[in-house]
Design an enzyme around this catalytic site. Structure first.
Site, PDB file in Angstrom:
ATOM      1  N   ASN A   7       0.877  -1.175   0.000  1.00  0.00           N
ATOM      2  CA  ASN A   7       0.000   0.000   0.000  1.00  0.00           C
ATOM      3  C   ASN A   7       0.911   1.221   0.000  1.00  0.00           C
ATOM      4  OD1 ASN A   7      -1.382   2.320   0.890  1.00  0.00           O
ATOM      5  ND2 ASN A   7      -3.024   1.073   1.757  1.00  0.00           N
ATOM      6  N   GLU A  34      -3.992   1.937  -2.830  1.00  0.00           N
ATOM      7  CA  GLU A  34      -4.047   3.381  -2.568  1.00  0.00           C
ATOM      8  C   GLU A  34      -3.132   4.153  -3.525  1.00  0.00           C
ATOM      9  OE1 GLU A  34      -5.446   5.337   1.067  1.00  0.00           O
ATOM     10  OE2 GLU A  34      -4.292   3.793   2.096  1.00  0.00           O
ATOM     11  N   ASP A 145      -3.896  -4.985   0.953  1.00  0.00           N
ATOM     12  CA  ASP A 145      -4.111  -4.374   2.258  1.00  0.00           C
ATOM     13  C   ASP A 145      -5.484  -4.829   2.716  1.00  0.00           C
ATOM     14  OD1 ASP A 145      -4.668  -2.814   4.413  1.00  0.00           O
ATOM     15  OD2 ASP A 145      -4.315  -0.892   3.427  1.00  0.00           O
ATOM     16  N   ASN A 147      -6.692  -4.565   5.798  1.00  0.00           N
ATOM     17  CA  ASN A 147      -7.211  -3.792   6.932  1.00  0.00           C
ATOM     18  C   ASN A 147      -7.817  -4.714   7.990  1.00  0.00           C
ATOM     19  OD1 ASN A 147      -6.658  -0.929   6.761  1.00  0.00           O
ATOM     20  ND2 ASN A 147      -7.907  -0.891   4.900  1.00  0.00           N
ATOM     21  N   ASP A 216      -1.341  -6.315   6.034  1.00  0.00           N
ATOM     22  CA  ASP A 216      -1.113  -6.564   4.612  1.00  0.00           C
ATOM     23  C   ASP A 216      -0.712  -8.032   4.468  1.00  0.00           C
ATOM     24  OD1 ASP A 216      -0.967  -3.609   3.341  1.00  0.00           O
ATOM     25  OD2 ASP A 216      -0.058  -3.617   5.339  1.00  0.00           O
ATOM     26  N   ASP A 245       2.956   4.662   4.955  1.00  0.00           N
ATOM     27  CA  ASP A 245       2.820   4.099   6.303  1.00  0.00           C
ATOM     28  C   ASP A 245       2.818   2.561   6.279  1.00  0.00           C
ATOM     29  OD1 ASP A 245       0.406   4.485   4.969  1.00  0.00           O
ATOM     30  OD2 ASP A 245      -0.702   5.126   6.736  1.00  0.00           O
ATOM     31  N   HIS A 246       2.676   1.975   5.086  1.00  0.00           N
ATOM     32  CA  HIS A 246       2.793   0.521   4.922  1.00  0.00           C
ATOM     33  C   HIS A 246       4.151   0.181   4.312  1.00  0.00           C
ATOM     34  CE1 HIS A 246      -1.682  -0.390   5.207  1.00  0.00           C
ATOM     35  NE2 HIS A 246      -1.691   0.910   5.013  1.00  0.00           N
TER      36      HIS A 246
END
Length: 256
Positions: A7, A34, A145, A147, A216, A245-246
């Site tokens: 991501n 994303e 991802d 989540n 992930d 951030d991933h």
DNA sequence: ATGGCTTGTAGGACAAGA
């Protein structure tokens, strides 16, 4: 064959890092989430110049997914045929006989929100599609991802997250339904050190303090799981300047 | 502590992420 997912939290911002990472890690397949860009502005030429085929499905501002592949892709499908959705969160392709789905599963925002209900409905729709895809393709992989942190081992501080999104029981139940198809969580096929995560909050020095989550994942059909020799989380890009951030997750499969 | 960062959209705050 190496399959990876990342991501990138805006491909426009992260393209140099994606190209650098691919130069350092010439995986066969990289699934991105994303991308946050409409298709007309997708950096196709730059990615092809790096030696990758690419297919993508984007929208303005939010979401957006892409599959980068060293090998040609066929049977590309955008979105879930069994779940109408204006948000661009799914793209599938067949690569060297392996059916790959790249997924950006909704975040859910908060358990009492409409977005959480959307997440659960979306997961129901995904399950319908997966059931058919897994049956149709012995070599099947779902990367993305999710989540969802499947287990308390995947959460830096499980007590602090009780009842919240990413760890709530309905989300974890949806993850287990995927496992029951069956699909294997490639990361858990191997002995892994404790406290390995794929996402860390930008705030409060989350990465430096390892306040993260493993959300992930690379799920593999039995035939691919049997041929999987490694699954690693590559923390290197999370240490770069202006990181996502991933960070990427990579599975190695020894196809015969 | 409902915010702390980061990004996109806009051209100033605000939504959304997780």
């Amino acid at each position: 064959m190496k399959l990876a997912t990342w991501n990138v939290n805006s491909l426009k911002v992260r393209l140099p890092q994606v190209l650098q990472w691919l130069a350092d890690n010439p995986v066969d397949v990289l699934c991105l989430q994303e991308t946050k860009t409409i298709d007309e502005k997708f950096p196709q030429a730059e990615i092809e110049a790096a030696g990758y085929h690419v297919v993508f499905s984007g929208q303005k501002t939010y979401n957006g997914v892409a599959i980068l592949s060293r090998h040609p892709m066929t049977d590309v499908v955008r979105n879930n045929p069994h779940f109408a959705d204006e948000q661009q969160r799914l793209i599938a392709a067949t690569i060297k006989g392996v059916r790959v789905i790249c997924a950006y599963i909704p975040n859910g925002q908060a358990p009492d929100s409409d977005k959480y209900q959307y997440k659960l409905r979306w997961l129901d729709g995904l399950q319908q599609w997966l059931t058919l895809e897994v049956a149709a393709h012995p070599k099947f992989a779902l990367l993305g991802d999710y989540n969802i942190a499947p287990d308390d081992r995947d959460v830096h501080d499980p007590a602090a997250w009780v009842g919240q999104i990413l760890v709530s029981e309905p989300e974890r139940a949806a993850f287990r339904r995927m496992i029951d198809l069956p699909l294997a969580d490639s990361f858990r096929l191997f002995e892994q050190p404790a406290k390995l995560f794929s996402w860390w909050d930008y705030r409060q020095m989350g990465f430096r303090r390892n306040f993260g989550m493993r959300i992930d994942h690379i799920l593999l059909s039995p035939a691919l799981a049997a041929a999987c020799t490694a699954c690693v989380i590559d923390k290197v890009p999370r240490k770069w300047e202006q990181p996502s951030d991933h960070t990427p997750v990579v599975a190695t499969i020894e196809l015969v």
